[in-house]
Enzyme design. Structure first.
Site, PDB file in Angstrom:
ATOM      1  N   GLU A 130       0.985  -1.117   0.226  1.00 28.89           N
ATOM      2  CA  GLU A 130       0.162   0.136  -0.028  1.00 28.89           C
ATOM      3  C   GLU A 130       0.829   1.403   0.042  1.00 28.89           C
ATOM      4  OE1 GLU A 130      -3.123   0.429  -0.356  1.00 28.89           O
ATOM      5  OE2 GLU A 130      -3.233  -1.692  -0.553  1.00 28.89           O
ATOM      6  N   SER A 395     -56.632 -27.213   3.003  1.00 28.82           N
ATOM      7  CA  SER A 395     -57.105 -28.283   3.761  1.00 28.82           C
ATOM      8  C   SER A 395     -56.347 -28.172   5.098  1.00 28.82           C
ATOM      9  CB  SER A 395     -57.067 -29.939   3.721  1.00 28.82           C
ATOM     10  OG  SER A 395     -58.024 -30.016   2.374  1.00 28.82           O
TER      11      SER A 395
END
Length: 697
Positions: A130, A395
């Protein structure tokens, strides 16, 4: 001669006179030139003064403008107080019932470590990839910035960034990721401030403990614990390289999402460390050889449940403003079984049966949610079909009709008539279009006879049926019409399963719940589940009768595909045109509901409650309860684990189920009288009802 002398004298005189005149002209010329030079010098000096004056004025105005610009950009800079006190999104961690981490929302931070506490290769990896000149620049690396500009121009696209670690820290702590001139100027200003306020080691320490590293983790310790199952103080060289590699694209390159991409990036970081002189080539090679697989925490086993719980946390606490630890009711083992079985069945049968979605929820008898699968694929759809979808239960709603009938004085052995019935202009048919005349209440329930359910509703009243369902826990609006008998009003799977829970909870009302307690980061108790038992909503007598009839459904009725190898009871349900298919049932240990259908309500290919839903229910319950001792159904005592008889009655069949046997070893060849647990064979039936394919709901 005299003339000659005179002429000569004249000549000399003339010459002298000429020289005299020439000297006078030259002097004048020199004087003029001097004056010209002085004039030029004067003009130059004046010009210089004007340039200096205007330059000074311009510089002053430039400083004023620059000061104004800086003041403008600095106006809305955040407060530069102690970085450790910077605000962040509170983290909410959900724990399963066994204490393992289930999910995490918000920003997750680990322990804070200083540089000496971390292995040297961790900060070295970050610096190498970095900001190699981190210890040399004053916050802005002009050389690196020029290099990045050159490379980007050469490539014709942005391939390198010129931001230093200090700039990244300024952006991460104080700013957004917007690519604007204002944000960049503010970033530079803050970088200079950080360099002035902190030492290089302090800046690097803050960076390592605050940087985002994917999967909701902030700081190297949280990331190390998430990806490797260890603190940052113990990461290896390869693991350090992998963490440093995440900085380029933490959401895209983390091992959770792209293991191969994360590995390739780690290899690049290792080579960069070699080029920077932090490690040797031999050490980098050894790191690759000795690397171990990442251990990613299973945050995704119950995503639908996690979303449901997070919404409740907000409701309970009135907002989230601190880190929280929420202990939930989920059983990771059962959840894993439910995930696997649902996905496997939908993948295998869904396309050919036109069933695109399914959902499942499993509760402990007191209502604790042990497993929840809200759909086939959370990544494709976050809509929770357990808690959010209102569908017709068909049902499966008859359970409340029959309970109301029992409470009105009927018994499982009461005789009712299965024959055509009319409600205004509506004549409901049985599933197979057949009618069986006089039957017991038990048989009509097990065979899911529509006409009987309608007659019972007419007998007790639609409002009574609605009141019964609401008493057991159905909270969605129910319409007290004739269609209520066949499940015409929509319900959620969670509501319906919770209402069935009363039968597994000794007749007490069940309210499904998923949170047992909530504590803040300091361990202070903020919420605890009230463990007061629910009210009795089903009497002991009616509980035993309902267990009798519902177990018949599983043993020889429409739900025989759900047999889990132990005493079980339940009910199938199918809405009109096979748009919804359900099976909801219980054992002594669990209450589970299953739904199959399509989000657009498109009809399935004859998928009834007795097919795919019953199959999934049986598979999940069988695996989920494997190894647990056999127990009779609540309310049924030992009656439902009947005597060992080698016949097709309900008692004999349950006995064989409990001994791990499959279907019945005998089939009837002629009608015989009905017993308490087994119906008479009817008409042209040459084999028991539970062997007939057309009787599925």
């Amino acid at each position: 001669m005299a003339d000659s002398r005179r002429n000569g004298s004249g000549s000399r005189a003339g010459g002298a006179g000429g020289r005299g005149r020439g000297k006078t002209a030259s002097s004048k010329t020199k004087k003029g030139a001097g004056k010209g030079r002085r004039a030029q010098a004067t003009r130059a000096a004046g010009l210089l003064r004007r340039v200096l004056t205007w330059g000074t004025i311009a510089a002053i105005w430039g400083l004023v403008v620059l000061g104004g610009v800086l003041a403008w950009y600095a106006y809305d800079l955040p407060e530069l107080g102690e970085i450790e006190k910077m605000t962040r999104r509170p983290n909410v961690t959900l724990l399963a019932s066994d204490g393992t981490r289930l999910a995490s929302f918000g920003d997750r931070f680990g322990a804070t470590y200083s540089l000496p506490q971390l292995p040297p290769h961790l900060p070295q990896a970050v610096i190498a990839v970095e900001d190699r000149r981190f210890y040399e620049h004053g916050g802005i690396d002009y050389r690196g910035l020029l290099r990045a500009v050159y490379v980007n121009l050469r490539e014709g696209r942005i391939t390198q960034g010129g931001s230093t670690l200090t700039q990244q820290l300024a952006k991460n702590l104080f700013l957004t990721s917007d690519r604007t001139l204002k944000r960049k100027i503010q970033e530079v200003m803050l970088a200079f401030w950080l360099e002035h306020r902190f030492s290089k080691d302090q800046i690097l320490t803050i960076y390592l403990n605050r940087v985002y590293l994917g999967a909701g983790t902030y700081g190297v310790d949280a990331a190390a614990r998430h990806y490797f199952g260890k603190p940052a103080t113990r990461v290896s060289l390869y693991e350090a390289a992998l963490l440093a590699g995440l900085l380029k694209a933490p959401s895209r390159l983390n091992p959770t999402r792209d293991p191969e991409g994360a590995d390739q990036r780690a290899r690049l970081v290792l080579q960069t460390m070699v080029d920077s002189g932090f490690v040797t080539q031999a050490e980098a090679t050894a790191a690759l050889v000795e690397k171990t697989p990442t251990r990613v925490a299973r945050d995704d086993i119950a995503p639908y449940f996690a979303d449901w719980i997070l919404a409740q946390v907000r409701d309970y606490l009135g907002g989230i403003d601190t880190d929280l630890r929420v202990v939930t009711t989920i059983d990771p083992s059962l959840q894993g079984v439910a995930n696997e079985e649902l996905a496997a069945l939908v993948d295998a049968e869904g396309p050919k049966r036109k069933a695109g979605q399914a959902a499942l929820v499993s509760l402990a008898p007191d209502g604790a949610v042990r497993a929840m699968v809200g759909g086939r694929d959370y990544g494709e759809s976050q809509f929770n079909r357990v808690t959010q979808a209102l569908r017709q239960p068909g049902s499966a709603f008859k359970t409340f009709v029959y309970l109301a009938a029992l409470e009105a004085g009927l018994t499982p052995d009461s005789t009712v008539t299965d024959a055509p019935v009319r409600v205004s202009n509506w004549t409901p048919d049985n599933y197979n279009g057949r009618y069986y005349g006089d039957v017991t209440l038990r048989e009509s329930f097990a065979r899911s006879m529509n006409s009987v359910a309608v007659r019972l509703t007419q007998k007790v009243g639609a409002k009574t049926v609605v009141a019964t369902a609401e008493r057991l826990g159905i909270s969605s609006p129910l319409r007290p019409t004739g269609g209520i008998a066949l499940g015409a009003s929509e319900v959620t799977l969670l509501d319906l399963t919770g209402a069935y829970g009363a039968f597994a909870n000794q007749g007490r009302r069940v309210l499904p719940y998923g949170i047992t307690e909530i504590r803040d980061a300091a361990g202070q108790l903020l919420f605890q589940r009230d463990r007061t038992p629910g009210d009795h909503v089903v009497s002991a007598q009616h509980l035993a009768q309902m267990s009798d009839m519902m177990s018949a459904t599983v043993v020889w009725g429409t739900g025989k595909a759900a047999q889990p190898g132990r005493a079980a009871a339940g009910k199938t349900g199918t809405s009109q045109d096979f748009r919804d298919a359900w099976f909801v049932g219980f054992t002594a240990e669990l209450v589970t509901g299953v739904w199959f259908g399509n989000d657009d309500s498109a009809p399935m290919d004859k998928v009834s409650g007795g097919t795919l839903p019953a199959q999934l229910w049986g598979r999940v319950m069988r695996r989920g309860l494997e190894g647990l001792p056999q127990r009779p159904l609540p309310g049924g005592g030992g009656a439902l684990v009947a005597e060992a008889r080698q016949d097709d009655s309900i008692g004999g069949f349950i006995d064989r189920i409990l001994e791990g046997l499959g279907a019945s070893s005998q089939s009837a060849t002629a009608p015989r009288p009905a017993t308490q647990n087994q119906p008479a064979l009817r008409g042209d039936a040459e084999k028991p009802f539970w062997h007939r394919e057309e009787q599925r709901d």
